[in-house]
Design an enzyme around this catalytic site. Structure first.
Site: not given
Ligand code: RI2
Length: 289
Positions: A19-21, A117, A188, A198-199, A224
């Protein structure tokens, strides 16, 4: 790569084991290469991947980049796809380093920050500022229902940063009573008009910060950014993530992203510098295929 890697990666993204964008974008790029090695039709692989996490345009940008790159060039398609996937991941890593470098000036001594998040761009910005000798405090929301905030506080505490975990619903109170200097979010998707997907919970925190005149910064690599005007898709996930044991007669709705309007965002930090949200249309990800 063992056979079946594609299915395992897709499942990992879908179940949020990955997870994480940025992380899901990199994993999706790898999955395209796995699909090519397994002899799958790349168009089918692309469609499957796009359906896993529909709110993060980072995944779509990665998959489309790899797909378009591999349509031409020399050598076997599997080699072309692997090269394109590696190229995207290298770009992704450099872009995040650029965001962190451009966000450094946001984190200064003796100030308090709030984040939501678990954003690798945000967490690494705080860690880098601390590594360079700056001393500050961070409030992090736990981010129900998945609790990504626990990843954030663990990572910041492990780096020696003064971090406090709060429940999501305490964010407004903390902003109004704890002299918070700024809010930092990951992203995201940044839409063409400068809205942030975003979250879930982000938009409420941003609205509270805006009403208190506390600046809100978004840290987002250009992959993104949505390439065209899109109606953001809000992913809904299984109710049991919220309520493991159902309550008779009770429905559960579990949207896991929301949309923050540009007027609640002070600046968006990319690897190319900071922009006002209304300039997002100039930034969309256009890495040359
Ligand atoms: P990186 C996450 O979604 C959150 O929305 C967070 O802000 C973003 O992705 C982080 O992205 P999820 O994967 O900065 O927890 O890590 O549903 O690219």
């Amino acid at each position: 790569m063992a056979n079946g890697d594609f299915d395992a990666t897709v499942e990992g993204i879908r179940t949020m084991r990955i997870r994480g964008a940025a992380a899901i974008a990199n994993a999706a790029a790898d999955a395209m290469a796995q699909a090519a090695v397994e002899g799958r039709k790349l168009e089918d692989a692309r469609r499957t991947l796009l359906a896993t996490r529909p709110s993060a345009v980072s995944l779509a940008n990665a998959v489309n980049y790899v797909f378009e790159c591999s349509e031409s060039g020399e050598g076997p398609v599997a080699d072309r796809v692997r090269r394109s996937a590696e190229d995207f991941k290298e770009y992704s890593a450099k872009a995040r380093e650029g965001v962190i470098a451009n966000a450094r000036s946001l984190v200064v001594d003796y100030r308090r920050y709030l984040t939501h998040c678990n954003s690798t761009a945000v967490v690494n910005t705080f860690r880098e500022a601390h590594r360079s000798g700056r001393r500050f405090e961070v409030y992090a929301t736990e981010t129900r229902p998945w609790g990504q905030g626990h990843l954030t506080v663990s990572s910041l505490a492990e780096a020696g940063i003064d971090v406090t975990l709060i429940v999501d619903s305490a964010a407004g109170y903390i902003l109004s009573s704890e002299d918070v200097s700024a809010v930092l979010f990951g992203a995201d998707t940044v839409t063409v008009n400068g809205s942030l997907v975003n979250k879930i919970g982000t938009s409420g925190i941003a609205a509270a910060a805006h009403s208190l005149e506390i600046p809100v910064y978004v840290l987002a690599e250009t992959f993104k950014f949505a390439p065209t005007s899109i109606r953001p898709t809000i992913e809904e996930r299984p109710p049991e993530e919220v309520l493991p044991e159902p309550i008779h007669g009770v429905r559960v709705k579990n949207p896991v992203f929301d949309v923050t309007p540009p007027e609640h965002i002070t600046g968006i930090v990319t690897e190319n510098g900071m922009i006002a949200p209304n300039l997002a249309r100039e930034v969309s990800f256009r890495k040359e295929a």
